[in-house]
Design an enzyme around this catalytic site. Sequence first.
Site, short mmCIF file in Angstrom:
data_model
loop_
_atom_site.label_atom_id
_atom_site.label_comp_id
_atom_site.label_asym_id
_atom_site.label_seq_id
_atom_site.Cartn_x
_atom_site.Cartn_y
_atom_site.Cartn_z
N TYR A 55 52.69 90.23 11.05
CA TYR A 55 51.57 89.39 10.60
C TYR A 55 51.67 89.06 9.11
O TYR A 55 50.65 88.89 8.45
CB TYR A 55 50.24 90.07 10.93
CG TYR A 55 49.87 90.02 12.41
CD1 TYR A 55 49.90 88.82 13.12
CD2 TYR A 55 49.46 91.16 13.10
CE1 TYR A 55 49.56 88.76 14.48
CE2 TYR A 55 49.11 91.10 14.46
CZ TYR A 55 49.17 89.90 15.13
OH TYR A 55 48.82 89.84 16.47
N PHE A 63 40.55 89.36 6.93
CA PHE A 63 40.50 90.09 8.20
C PHE A 63 41.78 90.90 8.46
O PHE A 63 41.87 91.58 9.48
CB PHE A 63 40.24 89.14 9.38
CG PHE A 63 41.25 88.05 9.56
CD1 PHE A 63 42.46 88.28 10.21
CD2 PHE A 63 41.02 86.77 9.06
CE1 PHE A 63 43.40 87.28 10.37
CE2 PHE A 63 41.96 85.76 9.21
CZ PHE A 63 43.15 86.02 9.87
N ARG A 91 53.15 79.51 24.91
CA ARG A 91 52.00 79.22 24.03
C ARG A 91 50.94 78.43 24.80
O ARG A 91 49.74 78.68 24.65
CB ARG A 91 52.43 78.40 22.80
CG ARG A 91 53.21 79.18 21.76
CD ARG A 91 52.39 80.12 20.93
NE ARG A 91 51.51 79.47 19.96
CZ ARG A 91 50.87 80.11 18.99
NH1 ARG A 91 50.98 81.44 18.87
NH2 ARG A 91 50.10 79.46 18.15
N THR A 97 43.98 80.28 19.59
CA THR A 97 43.61 81.60 19.03
C THR A 97 42.17 81.99 19.34
O THR A 97 41.91 83.12 19.77
CB THR A 97 43.81 81.56 17.48
OG1 THR A 97 45.10 81.03 17.20
CG2 THR A 97 43.69 82.95 16.89
N ARG A 108 43.90 83.07 27.49
CA ARG A 108 42.76 83.35 26.60
C ARG A 108 41.50 82.64 27.10
O ARG A 108 40.40 83.19 27.03
CB ARG A 108 43.11 82.91 25.17
CG ARG A 108 44.10 83.86 24.47
CD ARG A 108 44.66 83.23 23.21
NE ARG A 108 45.39 84.17 22.38
CZ ARG A 108 46.11 83.81 21.32
NH1 ARG A 108 46.20 82.52 20.98
NH2 ARG A 108 46.74 84.71 20.59
N ASN A 118 41.93 88.71 21.52
CA ASN A 118 42.29 87.53 22.32
C ASN A 118 43.46 87.81 23.28
O ASN A 118 44.21 86.92 23.66
CB ASN A 118 42.55 86.32 21.43
CG ASN A 118 43.65 86.55 20.42
OD1 ASN A 118 44.32 87.58 20.46
ND2 ASN A 118 43.84 85.61 19.53
N GLU A 132 61.12 87.67 16.16
CA GLU A 132 60.16 88.61 16.76
C GLU A 132 60.80 89.41 17.91
O GLU A 132 60.56 90.61 18.03
CB GLU A 132 58.92 87.85 17.25
CG GLU A 132 58.10 87.31 16.08
CD GLU A 132 56.82 86.59 16.49
OE1 GLU A 132 56.55 86.44 17.71
OE2 GLU A 132 56.08 86.17 15.59
P1 DAT Z 1 47.88 83.23 17.18
O1 DAT Z 1 47.73 84.66 17.65
O2 DAT Z 1 47.15 82.28 18.07
O3 DAT Z 1 49.31 82.83 16.94
P2 DAT Z 1 47.60 83.54 14.29
O4 DAT Z 1 49.05 83.78 14.22
O5 DAT Z 1 47.01 82.52 13.36
O6 DAT Z 1 47.13 83.13 15.77
O7 DAT Z 1 46.80 84.89 14.03
C1 DAT Z 1 47.28 86.10 14.57
C2 DAT Z 1 46.10 86.92 15.05
O8 DAT Z 1 45.26 87.24 13.96
C3 DAT Z 1 45.20 86.21 16.06
O9 DAT Z 1 45.68 86.26 17.37
C4 DAT Z 1 43.92 86.95 15.87
C5 DAT Z 1 43.90 87.27 14.39
N1 DAT Z 1 43.14 86.25 13.65
C6 DAT Z 1 43.56 85.01 13.31
N2 DAT Z 1 42.60 84.33 12.66
C7 DAT Z 1 41.55 85.18 12.57
C8 DAT Z 1 40.24 85.10 12.00
N3 DAT Z 1 39.81 83.99 11.39
N4 DAT Z 1 39.42 86.17 12.12
C9 DAT Z 1 39.83 87.31 12.72
N5 DAT Z 1 41.06 87.47 13.29
C10 DAT Z 1 41.90 86.42 13.20
MG MG Z 2 50.64 83.61 15.56
#
Ligand code: DAT
Ligand code: MG
Length: 159
Positions: A55, A63, A91, A97, A108, A118, A132
């Site tokens: 991440y 967060f 995806r 998300t 989801r 999620n 990954e």
């Molecule tokens: P995704 O999992 O759809 O690829 P991402 O890579 O932007 O989305 O974020 C990774 C994870 O982080 C996501 O599944 C949940 C968490 N996340 C993202 N945006 C968030 C937010 N605004 N508040 C809380 N958790 C969040």
């Molecule tokens: Mg992501």
Amino acid sequence: MNFDGVNEKTLVLIKPDAIQRGLTGEIISRFERKGIKMVGIKMMGLDDDLLKQHYSHLADKSFFPSLVKFMKSSPIIAVCFEGLEVVNAVRLLCGITKAREAEAGSIRGDLAMSVSCNVVHASDSTENAKKEVERFFKADEIHDYSKSDYEHVYAEDER
Ligand code: DAT
Ligand code: MG
């Protein structure tokens, strides 16, 4: 590992909320029914180092600490899937998300209500998928085998 053509690979994580809610079978079943081939699977606990890499694009978000805490709250299941344009296909199956706004019919959209809880992670590009898969799996944990249903999952010129 070969990441080209029908051998394109992607990483899915079945997150702690899905493990706790007993949704693992339901989630894997959706990929299987689609015709996507599973080439690696394992249950594992995640640590801070791995989550910081995974991440890293979110490290400066407010967060981030709660995201790391959530992802360590129980083991997850890591799955490597393979198929033609599989990064994009997976995806689409997962949905956006924010789960309560995700399209009905997606994983989801059907199974979750939260942004953080999620139920699944899926690689977002072929470039990230390669990184990954290699982050979560050793080469000998990815299995190269032929799947008999490919004759009906893909047309001859797609295989
Ligand atoms: P995704 O999992 O759809 O690829 P991402 O890579 O932007 O989305 O974020 C990774 C994870 O982080 C996501 O599944 C949940 C968490 N996340 C993202 N945006 C968030 C937010 N605004 N508040 C809380 N958790 C969040
Ligand atoms: Mg992501």
